[in-house]
Design a protein around this motif. Structure first.
Motif: not given
Length: 366
Positions: A165-170, A191-199, A208-213, A225-227
């Motif tokens: 999970l990440t918040h904002c855009n870093a 490296k093939g880690y296959n992460f699932h990232v929630y923004c 988060g919705a506009r930039l990170t995603a 993207v989540i609220c």
């Protein structure tokens, strides 16, 4: 005139020295348009920082360094007297420094250039100018190197298939390349880690919705993207193994200022036993700020909350609006602070001091 580009194919901030311009991705247009704009005047540079056309602590620092160098070029064209040059230089420095108060990289980068001018007092103005150019480029190069190292250290904390999970855009949009919170995600993708990232969408400006995603999807990472108010539900279901966020300032005791809403995420993560990692290049660590209570928090315009992303106003006319751009996450909620010189863990008063000592020793050897 603007140019269409791909986010992943160009640096977020760069210097066109030949034409005395800073080239940035205009982040206010994302995700609808991906375009660069060219900044020439000090007013344009100031407004680009204030209006979030360029944003994220490292990117702001790089942009400010380039901006002050361009101001110095303009000043040098009008005088060869050091004292006159330096007087005008300080005015330009103070002007750029007023654009945003919370991100320490802004003042850090400007002060780096100021030290260069003072250290070269006995030299000619053209020689001072060349030293300033070298320092501005070094700040950008250090940002790129630091973010890559952040990615390596951050990736060492993760397993293949983790939900993050990440918040904002870093991300890379907040730096020159790689980003801070996203750096281990990009290295993991390679490296093939296959992460699932929630923004987190990150109200009210939706970084988060506009930039990170946008940038994560462009790089092929599995992204959702989540609220902002959905992170507790997500963590309760066991879908998040770690939280990675950036920061705009780290106090000496490990308190961190980051985009509004970060402290709430940290509280929820603590409740569910999810590790909370702050990705912080050492340029964001301010050992002169004792605690988070000493960090000045920027207040933004009410319209960001009531009108910015709506076809029609979404709050009653005349209602009061509280819109701080950042909040402070207490060090007790933070699992570790990841830097380019290693991972700091509690007690942060000791570990951050050690990190800065390692950095000082490394810089001596360069």
């Amino acid at each position: 005139m603007s140019e269409k580009i791909s986010i992943m194919d160009i640096d977020t901030v760069s210097l066109d020295d030949e034409n005395s311009q800073i080239v940035i991705i205009d982040q206010t247009l994302l995700p609808y348009e991906t375009k660069t704009i060219r900044l020439t005047s000090q007013k344009q540079i100031w407004e680009a920082i204030y209006k979030l056309q360029v944003r994220g602590a490292p990117a702001i620092g790089v942009c400010a360094g380039f901006g002050l160098y361009l101001a110095a070029k303009e000043i040098a064209a009008g005088t060869q007297d050091y004292d006159e040059f330096y007087e005008a230089f300080v005015k330009a420095k103070d002007y750029l420094d007023s654009s945003r108060p919370t991100a320490v990289n802004l003042s850090w980068a400007l002060n780096q250039l100021d030290r260069v001018v003072c250290a070269n007092k006995g030299k000619s103005v053209p020689e001072v100018l060349e030293a300033l150019h070298k320092e501005a480029m070094r700040i950008q190069e250090e940002d790129i190197r630091a973010c890559y190292k952040l990615g390596e250290y951050g990736l060492s904390l993760l397993k293949k298939g983790d939900g993050l999970l990440t918040h904002c855009n870093a991300g890379k949009l907040a730096a020159t390349r790689y980003g801070m919170a996203t750096a281990p995600m990009y290295l993991g993708q390679e490296k093939g880690y296959n992460f699932h990232v929630y923004c987190d969408e990150t109200r009210p400006v939706l970084q988060g919705a506009r930039l990170t995603a946008k940038e994560l999807m462009d790089s092929g990472i599995d992204t959702t993207v989540i609220c902002d108010n959905m992170s507790s539900s997500l963590m309760k279901e066991g879908k998040v193994q770690a939280v990675f966020v950036g920061c705009d300032r780290v106090a000496a005791n490990g308190d961190t200022a980051n985009k509004i809403g970060t402290s709430g995420v940290a509280i929820i993560a603590k409740h569910y036993g999810v590790p909370m990692y702050i990705m912080a290049p050492t340029s964001t660590i301010d050992m002169n700020t004792a605690t988070g209570a000493d960090i000045k928090i920027e207040q933004r315009a009410a319209e960001e909350v009531t009108e910015m992303w709506y076809e029609k106003r979404m709050a009653p006319e005349g209602v009061k609006v509280y819109n701080p751009s950042f909040d402070v996450t207490d060090n007790s909620l933070i699992t570790a602070i990841v830097t380019e010189y290693g991972i700091a863990r509690p007690p942060f008063t000791e570990s951050l001091k050690k990190i800065m000592e390692i950095k000082a020793e490394a810089m001596k050897q360069e």
